[in-house]
Each structure stands twice: as C-alpha cells, then as structure tokens.
Motif scaffolding. Structure first.
Motif, PDB file in Angstrom:
ATOM      1  N   GLN A  57      -0.645   1.544 -12.619  1.00  0.00           N
ATOM      2  CA  GLN A  57      -0.037   0.217 -12.487  1.00  0.00           C
ATOM      3  C   GLN A  57       1.371   0.299 -11.910  1.00  0.00           C
ATOM      4  O   GLN A  57       1.770  -0.523 -11.088  1.00  0.00           O
ATOM      5  CB  GLN A  57      -0.022  -0.483 -13.848  1.00  0.00           C
ATOM      6  CG  GLN A  57      -1.420  -0.900 -14.316  1.00  0.00           C
ATOM      7  CD  GLN A  57      -1.420  -1.499 -15.708  1.00  0.00           C
ATOM      8  OE1 GLN A  57      -0.454  -1.334 -16.456  1.00  0.00           O
ATOM      9  NE2 GLN A  57      -2.489  -2.175 -16.059  1.00  0.00           N
TER      10      GLN A  57
ATOM     11  N   VAL B 234       1.036   0.958  -8.239  1.00  0.00           N
ATOM     12  CA  VAL B 234       0.663  -0.257  -7.515  1.00  0.00           C
ATOM     13  C   VAL B 234       1.891  -1.106  -7.231  1.00  0.00           C
ATOM     14  O   VAL B 234       2.060  -1.647  -6.127  1.00  0.00           O
ATOM     15  CB  VAL B 234      -0.379  -1.069  -8.320  1.00  0.00           C
ATOM     16  CG1 VAL B 234      -0.568  -2.454  -7.729  1.00  0.00           C
ATOM     17  CG2 VAL B 234      -1.716  -0.322  -8.347  1.00  0.00           C
ATOM     18  N   ARG B 235       2.782  -1.238  -8.220  1.00  0.00           N
ATOM     19  CA  ARG B 235       4.005  -2.020  -8.026  1.00  0.00           C
ATOM     20  C   ARG B 235       4.898  -1.400  -6.943  1.00  0.00           C
ATOM     21  O   ARG B 235       5.461  -2.098  -6.100  1.00  0.00           O
ATOM     22  CB  ARG B 235       4.768  -2.138  -9.345  1.00  0.00           C
ATOM     23  CG  ARG B 235       4.114  -3.100 -10.351  1.00  0.00           C
ATOM     24  CD  ARG B 235       5.034  -3.399 -11.510  1.00  0.00           C
ATOM     25  NE  ARG B 235       5.185  -2.241 -12.394  1.00  0.00           N
ATOM     26  CZ  ARG B 235       4.400  -1.992 -13.434  1.00  0.00           C
ATOM     27  NH1 ARG B 235       3.406  -2.828 -13.723  1.00  0.00           N
ATOM     28  NH2 ARG B 235       4.595  -0.936 -14.186  1.00  0.00           N
TER      29      ARG B 235
ATOM     30  N   HIS C 170      -5.283  -4.245 -18.371  1.00  0.00           N
ATOM     31  CA  HIS C 170      -4.832  -4.835 -17.101  1.00  0.00           C
ATOM     32  C   HIS C 170      -4.225  -6.205 -17.345  1.00  0.00           C
ATOM     33  O   HIS C 170      -4.640  -6.928 -18.249  1.00  0.00           O
ATOM     34  CB  HIS C 170      -6.011  -5.010 -16.129  1.00  0.00           C
ATOM     35  CG  HIS C 170      -6.423  -3.725 -15.508  1.00  0.00           C
ATOM     36  ND1 HIS C 170      -5.785  -3.182 -14.438  1.00  0.00           N
ATOM     37  CD2 HIS C 170      -7.415  -2.878 -15.860  1.00  0.00           C
ATOM     38  CE1 HIS C 170      -6.378  -2.044 -14.123  1.00  0.00           C
ATOM     39  NE2 HIS C 170      -7.364  -1.843 -14.961  1.00  0.00           N
TER      40      HIS C 170
END
Length: 593
Positions: free
Chosen positions: A450, A453-454, A552
């Motif tokens: 995550q 992804v950012r 998520h």
C-alpha cells in the motif's frame, strides 16, 4: 453462396452499438468498426475488446474464422475470430455481426480485424469453404496459409452426395478414413482413386472440385504449416466452440450482449482454473527421463500430457540408423510389428536439430515420438530450446506485447519498456509467493504494498513520462469507421491496459484459489478450520480471511466476484459484509453495547 444476403439491424442493433460505444469510452483499447449507412441502420459491426487484442499477441499464430451462426441460419448473424490458448482452450480475437453478407463485406471485415490486431497477420487461418471468404482472405491475408474446415467439407459432401450416403452406408467412414488416416501424399492419392472407383463416382463434379482444392483441406498437404492442433489427422471436426452453449438458434440481438459477456467470463474462469491446476498440482511422471521432468516444469498441464504420451511411445518406437552422411544422420523409426508405417528422421548432432517426415512439430508445435526416439538413441537428455514453443508453456503470456505498435517507438523506449515490464513482473511474483507464507508476513507485505502504491501514484503525478490517453480507431463513419489520430498514444493506452489485465489475472487467480479452498473445506466457517493455502500451517482460517478482506481501504473483491457459483451463500455473505466493514466483530459489538 452466390449472392449477398441482407438482414436488418432491427431495434437490437442500436443496443449493440450503444454497448460498444460505452465499452470504448471506458477503455480506449476497445476497438469497434461499423460498415454501412451513415446512421448505421443496416451496417455490419465488428469489435474486439482489449483482452482479445492482447491475447492475439500471445496466441494469434493460428486463427479460426467461425461462421457457425451464419451456416446454421441463426437469428443472430454472429461470426468470430478465435484461436487456442496455452491450455488448448478457445480464445477470442474479435466478433462481428454481418447483416449484409457480400464479397465486399467480408473484405471489409477482414481488413477491420487485421487493423485491430495491429496489422500482424496470422501464420494460418481456418474457415468454411465459402467463395466470399476465400476472396477476402486472398486479398487481406495473402501471406497467411488458408485452410478449409474439414467439418465444412464433410457437411457439404453429405448434402451433395445424400443419395450415396443413403444407399451406401459404408461410404462415409471410408471417405473420412481416406482423409484422416492417410500419412503420405501417395497413400492419399491411391486411397482417393480407389474410393471413387469403388462407388462409381469418377465423374462426380463435387468430389472433383474438392480434389482440385485438396491442398487447402486434406491434412496430409497441410502438415508443413502451424495450425495449433494436437494431431494433424484429428481435430478440426468442428469449428470453434467459444460460443457453444451461449449462442444458439433462439438467441436474439437483444440477448446477444449478455450471452457474449457470459461466454467471455466463462472461458476466463476456465483459463484461471487451468492456470491454477498447472501451478499447484504435480503431474505423475511415467519415466525416469530428465526430459520428462523438464517438460513438466515448462508446459501447461494439458500440453505436458500430450508431450508425455509422445515420450512414452518412444519405448515402442526404436530408431534405426539407415544413413550417415557427414553432419546429418538419417534414422528409420517405426513401431514394433508395424514396419510398413515407418517414419524418417534427419538429425544434425552439431546443431541439435531434427526433422521428421510426420511433421507433427511443424503442424502442432509439439515434438513427435519419432524425433524423441532419435534423441533417446543419441542420449539427448533435455529438450533443445528450439523445440519448446513458448505459446504452449506456463509463461506463454509473460513479457512485453504489441511488438508491431512498439516498433514505431524509438528503440531505447521500446527496450526500456520491455525491461521494466519483465523486471517488475518477476519481482511481483516473488513478492506474492513470499508475502503469503504466513499471516504476519502477509500483513507486513500488504502494508508495504500500500505504501508502494502511494509512492508510485505520487511519482506518476509529479514526474515526466506520465501515461497519455488515446483512442484506437473506434466508432466513426462508413467504411473503416476508424480514427487513427496519434499512433504513440494508442500504443501507450494499450500497454497500460496490458499491465492492468496482467494484474487483474493475478487477482483473479487468487480469488479462484480462495474459492477452490472453500469448496474443498468440510466446514466453511468453522473456527480455525482451513479455507485456503497460505496462512498458518499452510492454510488461512476465518480470522485470516477476514483480515485479508478488511486490510484494504477499497474492496479487494468486486461484487460479481463474490456472488458466484460454488461458494456457499454463508461464506459469500460473510465476504460481502467484510468488504463493506459490516461484520459483527468483537470491537463492533462492544461499540454497540
């Protein structure tokens, strides 16, 4: 068919057009074209979604043009371009609705399809023996080997010779044996002549015309070209089966899109299952040969079984040296007690190349027992790389695609894109394998993913080289109805879509694995009982499944992926609640008092 055949779009045609426009708006790589009047009231329609176009890059060497609906006079004049994937399953390369069937319509259709496939012609194409289709193939695909469907030939022969079929029941099996079981041209010629004499058909015009076209449909003449079939003398009994069970004589235009999507989803599910079976089960080896073990690790399960059958047959097909002239040695290979059906194999030990008179490898891409027998005699322990066709391997869909469009980019951009794609893919696979080994490692991996992804999103927004949007020749006016605006932008949009599809395939495989685990579990929601591989002691329990679903910020599984067959309603409802954060866990119950 000697003249064009006209149908009308009726009300359902606009439904199809609206669907195609909506799909193209959602994904610029969705291609469609319309031929006809300016208002498209009576025009032919062609379309190919992004997955079809991507699959063509992997499996577009051998194509079948399926006109079953047209041949059987279905209400929907659907035609399809199909092939076989690495599991030997039907795969779609594009569809068309041909309301106006004429020579020019088929030429337009083949041109539209080739344009959607980036102009890359297939090695071979199989169609019905139709005059209009022959003209279209010769004009649009002049370098492609054109084969007539044996199923179409047999069907028409039965119609033309109905009186022979009725008065001589033995004619049909003898006719098919002459076509399917002869192994040399001389054997076929002799068998054909004998058959015609036996049934007094020497002057039959239909059979004479079929004999004149024999090089386009009799297997013994086609073995030097790749058609993707497992055996030269088998297969091709019918045309593509992609829409079997989904489109029939009762299907209307209004029902077509729904049935089309069902067929696409079903075959995607079957491919995921075959991928799962290939990756997660071990085949039984039948010999101590290192070559068999190598093939088991390389090929998909179905293709390995075909290879294994050929390898096992080498035990009954010894190779005998008959000539040794310098670098090339000739062997005679025949089955014990069947010497009259011997095959000749030429082997170059220096280049590790072999060719067999049966031409099975050229036709199907799978090496034959005769060459394997020579390899065994020469102590060749592993398959030379030139005899491993990537399209039949587990990694058939790996690597960069769309070479034709990529060639228009500068070479350094093309190479760096390929390198980046392959490097990221390999690292991602290793990441998934390691990250799923335990719940602790999984949680760490998800947190890191995550965060990555950012960072990628931030870099994409700030830095140069952000992906540009684009459209690929869709919608439009009469003729091709194509807009070729910016050639680089379409390439980028398709490559982005390829990456998206690759990622979706990984997620789809994970969800399929989840469902399989659920189906095999005896207690679907029993506390601590395993639901799928990957957690403590190699299995996830309910707690871990809940953690997976709620880790998520956005749902991991889409709606259509939860409410599916084979998943018990109790489990599906739990997954649905967990996706939206509505499971009554201890913390939520405490908040409610």
């Amino acid at each position: 068919m000697s003249a064009s055949r006209q149908r009308t779009l009726s009300g359902g045609g606009q439904i199809v057009l609206d669907y195609l426009k909506r799909m193209q708006a959602e994904n610029p790589s969705f291609y469609y074209a319309v031929q006809g009047d300016n208002d498209h009231s009576a025009g032919n329609i062609f379309w190919a979604d992004a997955t079809s176009r991507m699959n063509y890059n992997y499996f577009g060497d051998a194509v079948t043009f399926d006109t079953t609906c047209r041949t059987n006079r279905y209400r929907v004049p659907l035609t399809a371009f199909t092939g076989l994937n690495h599991h030997g399953q039907p795969v779609l390369f594009g569809c068309a609705l041909l309301f106006n069937e004429s020579e020019s319509s088929f030429v337009w259709l083949f041109q539209s399809w080739l344009n959607a496939m980036s102009g890359r012609a297939p090695v071979s194409i199989t169609t019905d023996p139709d005059r209009f289709i022959q003209v279209a193939v010769s004009q649009v695909l002049p370098e492609t080997r054109h084969r007539f469907s044996k199923w179409g030939i047999f069907r028409e022969t039965q119609e033309k010779l109905a009186h022979i079929y009725q008065s001589h029941p033995t004619f049909e099996p003898e006719f098919q044996k002459c076509i399917n079981e002869t192994e040399t041209i001389d054997e076929f010629e002799s068998c054909w002549e004998s058959l015609l004499e036996r049934y007094y058909l020497m002057d039959n015009e239909w059979l004479q015309s079929m004999y004149n076209a024999r090089q386009q449909w009799v297997p013994v003449y086609m073995r030097d070209t790749f058609f993707g079939e497992m055996h030269a003398n088998k297969g091709n009994e019918g045309m593509s089966s992609f829409f079997d069970g989904y489109v029939n004589a009762a299907t209307t235009i209004q029902m077509l899109i729904k049935q089309y999507e069902k067929a696409v989803a079903s075959w995607h599910e079957k491919e995921l299952k075959a991928d799962y079976d290939t990756s997660n089960t071990t085949p039984v080896l039948k010999t101590p040969s290192p070559m068999e073990k190598q093939a088991a690790n390389l090929y998909t399960r179905k293709i390995f079984i075909k290879f294994q059958a050929e390898l096992v047959e080498t035990l009954a097909n010894p190779a005998t040296k008959i000539d040794d002239s310098g670098t090339v040695t000739t062997y005679r290979v025949s089955k014990f007690g069947d010497d009259h059906k011997a095959h000749s194999v030429r082997f170059n030990a220096f280049e590790m190349k072999a060719s067999c008179s049966c031409q099975m490898f050229e036709f199907s891409g799978i090496i034959c027992r005769h060459i394997l027998a020579v390899f065994r005699a020469k102590n060749v322990l592993t398959l030379p790389s030139q005899y491993i066709l990537k399209r039949w391997t587990r990694n058939a869909k790996s690597g960069a695609v769309l070479d034709e469009q990529a060639s228009e980019l500068p070479s350094n951009s093309r190479e760096s894109l390929t390198v980046r794609y392959n490097s990221l893919r390999q690292e991602a696979i290793k990441y998934v394998e390691e990250g799923a080994k335990s719940i602790h490692v999984y949680n760490v991996a998800m947190d890191a993913l995550q965060e990555a992804v950012r960072k990628v999103a931030a870099a994409k927004n700030k830095g140069p080289g952000a992906a540009q949007g684009g459209t690929l020749a869709n919608g439009g006016n009469q003729e091709m109805c194509a807009r070729e605006e910016n050639r680089t932008a379409p390439y980028q949009s398709v490559v982005i879509d390829v990456r998206k599809n690759q990622f979706q395939n990984v997620l789809g495989s994970c969800w399929y694995k989840f469902r399989v685990g659920c189906k095999e579990s005896k207690n679907y929601l029993g506390g601590g009982l395993g639901l799928m591989e990957g957690g403590k002691n190699g299995k996830f329990d309910v707690k871990e499944a809940y953690g997976l679903l709620t880790s998520h910020s956005t749902p991991l599984f889409p709606k259509k992926g939860i409410w599916v067959e084979n998943v018990p309603s109790k489990l599906a409802f739990f997954a649905w609640e967990a996706t939206w954060g509505r499971v009554l866990t201890m913390d939520r119950l405490q908040k409610r008092g």
